[in-house]
Enzyme design. Structure first.
Site, PDB file in Angstrom:
ATOM      1  N   CYS A 180      -0.813   7.510   3.661  1.00  0.00           N
ATOM      2  CA  CYS A 180      -0.550   6.068   3.630  1.00  0.00           C
ATOM      3  C   CYS A 180      -1.720   5.288   4.213  1.00  0.00           C
ATOM      4  O   CYS A 180      -2.217   4.343   3.611  1.00  0.00           O
ATOM      5  CB  CYS A 180       0.727   5.744   4.398  1.00  0.00           C
ATOM      6  SG  CYS A 180       0.954   3.973   4.586  1.00  0.00           S
ATOM      7  N   CYS A 186      -1.167   3.549   0.763  1.00  0.00           N
ATOM      8  CA  CYS A 186      -0.653   2.176   0.899  1.00  0.00           C
ATOM      9  C   CYS A 186      -1.657   1.204   1.489  1.00  0.00           C
ATOM     10  O   CYS A 186      -1.852   0.108   0.960  1.00  0.00           O
ATOM     11  CB  CYS A 186       0.577   2.157   1.813  1.00  0.00           C
ATOM     12  SG  CYS A 186       1.592   3.611   1.749  1.00  0.00           S
ATOM     13  N   LYS A 226      -5.043   0.729  -0.535  1.00  0.00           N
ATOM     14  CA  LYS A 226      -4.634   0.135  -1.823  1.00  0.00           C
ATOM     15  C   LYS A 226      -4.273  -1.336  -1.654  1.00  0.00           C
ATOM     16  O   LYS A 226      -4.717  -2.190  -2.392  1.00  0.00           O
ATOM     17  CB  LYS A 226      -3.464   0.958  -2.387  1.00  0.00           C
ATOM     18  CG  LYS A 226      -2.854   0.514  -3.673  1.00  0.00           C
ATOM     19  CD  LYS A 226      -1.731  -0.486  -3.560  1.00  0.00           C
ATOM     20  CE  LYS A 226      -0.678  -0.290  -2.530  1.00  0.00           C
ATOM     21  NZ  LYS A 226       0.335   0.708  -2.806  1.00  0.00           N
ATOM     22  N   TYR A 253       4.006   4.058  -9.999  1.00  0.00           N
ATOM     23  CA  TYR A 253       3.527   3.122  -8.975  1.00  0.00           C
ATOM     24  C   TYR A 253       1.997   3.036  -8.965  1.00  0.00           C
ATOM     25  O   TYR A 253       1.421   1.964  -9.037  1.00  0.00           O
ATOM     26  CB  TYR A 253       3.898   3.629  -7.580  1.00  0.00           C
ATOM     27  CG  TYR A 253       5.321   3.511  -7.134  1.00  0.00           C
ATOM     28  CD1 TYR A 253       5.686   2.535  -6.222  1.00  0.00           C
ATOM     29  CD2 TYR A 253       6.287   4.399  -7.565  1.00  0.00           C
ATOM     30  CE1 TYR A 253       6.983   2.447  -5.744  1.00  0.00           C
ATOM     31  CE2 TYR A 253       7.586   4.323  -7.101  1.00  0.00           C
ATOM     32  CZ  TYR A 253       7.932   3.337  -6.188  1.00  0.00           C
ATOM     33  OH  TYR A 253       9.207   3.255  -5.724  1.00  0.00           O
ATOM     34  N   GLU A 295      -0.417  -0.103 -10.128  1.00  0.00           N
ATOM     35  CA  GLU A 295      -1.106  -0.843  -9.067  1.00  0.00           C
ATOM     36  C   GLU A 295      -2.616  -0.861  -9.290  1.00  0.00           C
ATOM     37  O   GLU A 295      -3.268  -1.901  -9.159  1.00  0.00           O
ATOM     38  CB  GLU A 295      -0.778  -0.223  -7.705  1.00  0.00           C
ATOM     39  CG  GLU A 295       0.677  -0.449  -7.325  1.00  0.00           C
ATOM     40  CD  GLU A 295       1.082   0.177  -5.991  1.00  0.00           C
ATOM     41  OE1 GLU A 295       2.077  -0.275  -5.423  1.00  0.00           O
ATOM     42  OE2 GLU A 295       0.406   1.117  -5.529  1.00  0.00           O
ATOM     43  N   HIS A 314      14.108 -24.810  -0.051  1.00  0.00           N
ATOM     44  CA  HIS A 314      13.536 -25.469  -1.216  1.00  0.00           C
ATOM     45  C   HIS A 314      12.185 -26.080  -0.890  1.00  0.00           C
ATOM     46  O   HIS A 314      12.034 -26.644   0.195  1.00  0.00           O
ATOM     47  CB  HIS A 314      14.501 -26.571  -1.691  1.00  0.00           C
ATOM     48  CG  HIS A 314      14.098 -27.187  -2.976  1.00  0.00           C
ATOM     49  ND1 HIS A 314      14.165 -26.513  -4.181  1.00  0.00           N
ATOM     50  CD2 HIS A 314      13.587 -28.418  -3.259  1.00  0.00           C
ATOM     51  CE1 HIS A 314      13.731 -27.316  -5.147  1.00  0.00           C
ATOM     52  NE2 HIS A 314      13.375 -28.464  -4.601  1.00  0.00           N
ATOM     53  N   GLU A 327      14.876 -18.982  -3.293  1.00  0.00           N
ATOM     54  CA  GLU A 327      16.166 -19.685  -3.318  1.00  0.00           C
ATOM     55  C   GLU A 327      16.954 -19.357  -4.585  1.00  0.00           C
ATOM     56  O   GLU A 327      18.171 -19.496  -4.630  1.00  0.00           O
ATOM     57  CB  GLU A 327      15.981 -21.201  -3.170  1.00  0.00           C
ATOM     58  CG  GLU A 327      15.320 -21.868  -4.349  1.00  0.00           C
ATOM     59  CD  GLU A 327      15.139 -23.382  -4.156  1.00  0.00           C
ATOM     60  OE1 GLU A 327      16.101 -24.030  -3.709  1.00  0.00           O
ATOM     61  OE2 GLU A 327      14.045 -23.892  -4.449  1.00  0.00           O
TER      62      GLU A 327
END
Ligand code: NDP
Length: 458
Positions: free
Chosen positions: A43, A48, A51, A177, A181, A434, A439
């Site tokens: 990772c 991760c 990347k 994945y 990516e 908002h 939302e």
């Protein structure tokens, strides 16, 4: 009583191994962690983290384009791949130092070398024996490249993160994945990207609406997706690499990357020899306590091939340390684990796909597709898709799916709601913020007309 050198020897200083070792050390255990490469593991060093840094780097291309619609003049913006890689590497060095420090602060002895299990209580590091009451195997996984002529010419994500130059034309094989990516990173920075997938659609296992939405978005950006396609061979030529497809077509590119899955690193570390059972994929088979078939040998993270995500490995390491070094028995709940694909736009999901949710129950499905507010001025033709799947009988929200900017940041909060068993009525009773995209998740009123999902989504 037998005296060992350590209470715990951990093989592999990746996310799971580091968390388990640090916690065990903090709880007073005598711990050593053995690492043959860099502390931090996949990772932090090859996955991760680097990347995501490249994803951030690539995003600026869109930011510069979008800025024009807001009155900016962006002249002469140019990207230097080498500078980005150097900056990323500097950050990885810093992180490695931080991980080493954290381990030292927890009184964990970090041993550089390759550990091989000699017997259930002994690990040999480059021939030197060390003993422990418990062993924890957290050696992760490694990219798999299938066999074909020219296999030696292709790279994996490991090398893609350190290419000396950005390829002008790249073929990426795989639709998971990693492939998706990296396709986003290279395409945003200006490479011609062709994604070659053996199936009809990218991201197997994800909700069908997510798969279709993301593939349409990738194609809008000019990423070519070759579907139902396999690579027959790759040849090195004077101008790059010739890629031959099984249909006979040929393509010349500067780089061929394979992102066709990863396999557990279980060979040649003595596991089978001491009686640790591996499953049919070569992963260490463990019970809910992370215990292997050998009583004092445990395993966490990708080497067990359960849910191959960093936070899962970290939590497996945590529950292992709590259980065995803090008299606080714990197991991990694998339901409602959120995950994200840092594609462009990103994907994030938690809970069931529509097809999974429909097994044995009736559902209501809510989908919202809209153009993000930012793009009304930027002019970018990108749409956001949000989807909620609700159990008709109980009103519980079973799945939340999103393709669009900030998806990972938004879905993380919804994962808490799903873990708490939130109902659609509770989503509806929540007042939105908002103006945000998020939302929309609390303002979806009308379910889509009922339909059966495509079989591929199962
Ligand atoms: P995935 O298993 O996600 O995807 C592998 C892809 O390769 C699939 O599209 C699969 O096709 C294809 N494939 C497999 N074998 C072949 C073959 N022989 N020829 C052609 N295509 C093939 O693997 P990744 O390598 O993308 O990722 C590995 C792991 O890393 C994943 O388990 C993931 O959990 C983790 N990861 C997580 C990330 C995140 O959380 N953001 C980021 C990166 C990795 P098909 O669909 O037909 O099976």
């Amino acid at each position: 009583m037998v005296r060992y050198d350590y209470d715990l020897i951990t093989l592999g200083a990746g996310s799971g191994g580091v968390r388990a070792s640090r916690l065990a050390g903090r709880y007073g255990a005598k711990v050593a962690v053995i690492e043959s490469s860099r502390v931090g593991g996949t990772c932090v060093m090859r996955g991760c983290v680097p990347k995501k840094l490249l994803v951030y780097g690539a995003h600026f291309a869109a930011h510069f384009e979008d800025a024009v619609g807001f009155g900016w003049t962006v002249d002469g913006a140019r990207h230097d791949w080498g500078k980005m890689i150097a900056a990323k590497n500097k950050e990885l060095d810093r992180l490695e130092g931080a991980y080493n420090r954290m381990l030292r602060d927890a009184n964990v002895n970090v041993v550089a070398g390759r550990g091989v299990i000699a017997d259930p209580h002994t690990v040999e590091v480059d021939g030197r024996p060390m003993t422990a009451e418990k062993l924890l195997v957290s050696v992760g996984g490694w990219p798999v490249i299938p066999d074909f002529p020219g296999r030696e010419h292709v790279i994996t994500s490991n090398e893609a993160l350190d290419l000396p130059e950005r390829p002008r034309r790249i073929v990426i094989v795989g639709g998971g994945y990693i492939a998706v990516e990296f396709a986003g990173i290279f395409a945003a920075l200006g490479s011609e990207v062709t994604l070659v997938i053996r199936a009809g659609q990218i991201l197997r296992g994800f909700d069908e609406d997510v798969r279709a939405t993301l593939s349409a978005e990738l194609e809008k950006q000019g990423i070519r997706i070759h579907r139902d396609c396999l690579i027959r061979s790759v040849e090195k030529t004077a101008s790059g690499y010739s890629v031959y497809y099984d249909q006979g077509e040929e393509m010349v590119v500067d780089c061929v990357m394979f992102a066709t899955g990863r396999a557990p690193n279980t060979s040649r570390i003595g596991l089978a020899e001491v009686g640790v059972k591996l499953n049919d994929k070569g992963a260490v088979a463990v019970d809910e306590w992370n215990r292997s078939s050998v009583d004092n040998i445990f395993a966490v993270g990708d080497v067990t091939d359960r849910v191959n995500l960093t936070p899962v490995a970290i939590n497996e390491g945590r529950v292992f340390a709590e259980t065995f070094f803090n008299k606080n028995p714990m197991t991990l709940d694998y339901r409602n684990i959120a995950s994200a694909v840092f594609s462009q736009p990103p994907v994030a999901v938690v809970g069931l796909t529509e097809a999974q949710a429909r097994i044995g129950r009736q559902v209501r499905v809510f989908i919202s597709r809209f153009r993000p507010m930012k793009h009304t001025l930027s002019g970018r033709q990108e749409s956001t898709m949000m989807k909620l799947i609700v159990d008709k009988a109980t009103d519980r929200v079973l799945g939340c799916h999103m393709v669009g900017d900030d998806a990972a940041e938004i879905i993380q909060g919804l994962a808490v709601a799903l873990t708490c068993g939130a109902t659609k009525a509770q989503f509806d009773a929540t007042v939105g913020i908002h103006p945000t995209a998020a939302e929309e998740f609390v303002t979806m009123r009308d379910p889509v007309p009922d339909k059966e999902p495509a079989a591929a989504d199962m």
